[in-house]
Design a protein around this motif. Sequence first.
Motif, PDB file in Angstrom:
ATOM      1  N   SER A   1      -2.095   3.122 -12.091  1.00  0.00           N
ATOM      2  CA  SER A   1      -2.570   3.693 -11.063  1.00  0.00           C
ATOM      3  C   SER A   1      -4.154   3.891 -10.452  1.00  0.00           C
ATOM      4  N   LEU A   2      -4.452   4.396  -9.777  1.00  0.00           N
ATOM      5  CA  LEU A   2      -5.882   4.939  -9.768  1.00  0.00           C
ATOM      6  C   LEU A   2      -5.627   6.079  -8.297  1.00  0.00           C
ATOM      7  N   LEU A   3      -5.487   7.379  -8.699  1.00  0.00           N
ATOM      8  CA  LEU A   3      -4.486   7.944  -7.794  1.00  0.00           C
ATOM      9  C   LEU A   3      -5.833   9.032  -7.173  1.00  0.00           C
ATOM     10  N   LEU A   4      -6.512   9.157  -5.929  1.00  0.00           N
ATOM     11  CA  LEU A   4      -7.236  10.683  -5.669  1.00  0.00           C
ATOM     12  C   LEU A   4      -7.082  11.548  -5.205  1.00  0.00           C
ATOM     13  N   GLY A   5      -7.553  12.174  -4.873  1.00  0.00           N
ATOM     14  CA  GLY A   5      -6.586  13.425  -4.091  1.00  0.00           C
ATOM     15  C   GLY A   5      -5.699  14.341  -4.812  1.00  0.00           C
ATOM     16  N   ASP A   6      -5.212  15.407  -4.097  1.00  0.00           N
ATOM     17  CA  ASP A   6      -4.878  16.822  -5.274  1.00  0.00           C
ATOM     18  C   ASP A   6      -3.686  15.779  -5.319  1.00  0.00           C
ATOM     19  N   SER A   7      -2.943  16.443  -6.479  1.00  0.00           N
ATOM     20  CA  SER A   7      -1.113  16.157  -6.340  1.00  0.00           C
ATOM     21  C   SER A   7      -0.414  15.924  -5.605  1.00  0.00           C
ATOM     22  N   SER A   8      -0.092  16.680  -4.231  1.00  0.00           N
ATOM     23  CA  SER A   8       0.811  16.830  -3.493  1.00  0.00           C
ATOM     24  C   SER A   8       0.380  15.490  -2.511  1.00  0.00           C
ATOM     25  N   ALA A   9      -1.371  15.099  -2.375  1.00  0.00           N
ATOM     26  CA  ALA A   9      -1.516  13.936  -1.898  1.00  0.00           C
ATOM     27  C   ALA A   9      -1.221  12.625  -2.599  1.00  0.00           C
ATOM     28  N   GLN A  10      -1.099  13.005  -4.066  1.00  0.00           N
ATOM     29  CA  GLN A  10      -1.157  11.429  -5.336  1.00  0.00           C
ATOM     30  C   GLN A  10       0.076  11.054  -5.028  1.00  0.00           C
ATOM     31  N   ALA A  11       1.514  11.938  -5.202  1.00  0.00           N
ATOM     32  CA  ALA A  11       2.213  11.864  -4.508  1.00  0.00           C
ATOM     33  C   ALA A  11       3.628  11.153  -3.596  1.00  0.00           C
ATOM     34  N   ALA A  12       2.609  11.794  -2.513  1.00  0.00           N
ATOM     35  CA  ALA A  12       2.955  11.064  -1.343  1.00  0.00           C
ATOM     36  C   ALA A  12       2.485   9.486  -1.638  1.00  0.00           C
ATOM     37  N   PHE A  13       1.241   9.440  -2.357  1.00  0.00           N
ATOM     38  CA  PHE A  13       0.799   7.467  -2.290  1.00  0.00           C
ATOM     39  C   PHE A  13       1.720   7.110  -2.704  1.00  0.00           C
ATOM     40  N   VAL A  14       2.161   7.141  -3.979  1.00  0.00           N
ATOM     41  CA  VAL A  14       2.712   6.622  -4.933  1.00  0.00           C
ATOM     42  C   VAL A  14       4.375   6.263  -3.754  1.00  0.00           C
ATOM     43  N   ALA A  15       4.552   7.868  -3.620  1.00  0.00           N
ATOM     44  CA  ALA A  15       6.373   7.617  -2.520  1.00  0.00           C
ATOM     45  C   ALA A  15       5.750   5.968  -1.729  1.00  0.00           C
ATOM     46  N   ASP A  16       4.917   6.644  -0.848  1.00  0.00           N
ATOM     47  CA  ASP A  16       4.922   5.159   0.342  1.00  0.00           C
ATOM     48  C   ASP A  16       4.675   4.335  -0.162  1.00  0.00           C
ATOM     49  N   ALA A  17       3.623   3.976  -1.323  1.00  0.00           N
ATOM     50  CA  ALA A  17       3.381   2.326  -2.058  1.00  0.00           C
ATOM     51  C   ALA A  17       4.703   1.750  -1.813  1.00  0.00           C
ATOM     52  N   ILE A  18       5.813   2.666  -2.557  1.00  0.00           N
ATOM     53  CA  ILE A  18       7.495   2.424  -3.153  1.00  0.00           C
ATOM     54  C   ILE A  18       8.261   1.846  -2.370  1.00  0.00           C
ATOM     55  N   GLY A  19       7.782   3.096  -1.219  1.00  0.00           N
ATOM     56  CA  GLY A  19       8.264   2.236   0.364  1.00  0.00           C
ATOM     57  C   GLY A  19       7.990   1.123   0.759  1.00  0.00           C
ATOM     58  N   ALA A  20       6.681   0.955   0.776  1.00  0.00           N
ATOM     59  CA  ALA A  20       6.478   0.154   1.625  1.00  0.00           C
ATOM     60  C   ALA A  20       6.626  -0.894   1.081  1.00  0.00           C
ATOM     61  N   LEU A  21       7.203  -1.025  -0.298  1.00  0.00           N
ATOM     62  CA  LEU A  21       7.308  -2.318  -0.876  1.00  0.00           C
ATOM     63  C   LEU A  21       9.245  -2.679  -0.945  1.00  0.00           C
ATOM     64  N   ALA A  22       9.815  -1.367  -0.356  1.00  0.00           N
ATOM     65  CA  ALA A  22      11.724  -1.299  -0.363  1.00  0.00           C
ATOM     66  C   ALA A  22      11.464  -2.065   0.724  1.00  0.00           C
ATOM     67  N   LYS A  23      10.641  -1.692   2.232  1.00  0.00           N
ATOM     68  CA  LYS A  23      10.672  -2.210   3.366  1.00  0.00           C
ATOM     69  C   LYS A  23      10.262  -3.851   4.043  1.00  0.00           C
ATOM     70  N   CYS A  24      10.243  -4.939   2.726  1.00  0.00           N
ATOM     71  CA  CYS A  24      10.297  -5.703   2.555  1.00  0.00           C
ATOM     72  C   CYS A  24      11.110  -6.818   1.436  1.00  0.00           C
ATOM     73  N   LEU A  25      11.843  -5.807   0.902  1.00  0.00           N
ATOM     74  CA  LEU A  25      12.856  -6.635   0.605  1.00  0.00           C
ATOM     75  C   LEU A  25      14.154  -6.408   1.014  1.00  0.00           C
ATOM     76  N   PRO A  26      15.434  -7.323   1.284  1.00  0.00           N
ATOM     77  CA  PRO A  26      14.945  -8.260   0.032  1.00  0.00           C
ATOM     78  C   PRO A  26      13.920  -9.066   1.156  1.00  0.00           C
ATOM     79  N   ALA A  27      13.684 -10.533   0.114  1.00  0.00           N
ATOM     80  CA  ALA A  27      12.315 -10.945   0.661  1.00  0.00           C
ATOM     81  C   ALA A  27      13.517 -12.666   0.705  1.00  0.00           C
ATOM     82  N   SER A  28      12.859 -12.958   1.686  1.00  0.00           N
ATOM     83  CA  SER A  28      13.825 -14.248   2.767  1.00  0.00           C
ATOM     84  C   SER A  28      12.776 -15.566   1.668  1.00  0.00           C
TER      85      SER A  28
END
Length: 134
Positions: free
Chosen positions: A80-107
């Motif tokens: 991880s390379l996280l920029l911004g304050d702690s709330s921006a970092q936490a939001a980025f991590v949650a959004d990134a994991i959510g982005a992966l979850a939206k693509c699963l199950p993979a076809s």
Amino acid sequence: MMSDARPARSRRQPAAIAVAILVASSAQAVSAPANTLPELRRSLSLCIRAPTEAAGSELTIVFALKRDGSLLGQPKITHSLLLGDSSAQAAFVADAIGALAKCLPASITDALGGAIAGRPLSVRIGRRPEGTSA
């Protein structure tokens, strides 16, 4: 002297047909199950969108899939390379994991599912800062 008396609609019809064919063929290409690792990587990269906040932040997520393309276990963040304050970092991590979850199950095909089931895969999710190049 003859003028072109055809209505404008008939001249636009071939263009509309071409657009419809392109849209249909791209939809089929996207919906076809991945049969190789490069196809799986391509489909995931087309699906996963980096969060818009925290430009310059990035994550590498390691995960495994079951034979049917669904997630096996919990994904792990290995870089991880996280920029911004702690709330921006936490939001980025949650959004990134959510982005992966939206693509699963993979076809994926049965053949690819059998080959990759339980094996670690990784994806990098990030957004470069404005004004930088790859």
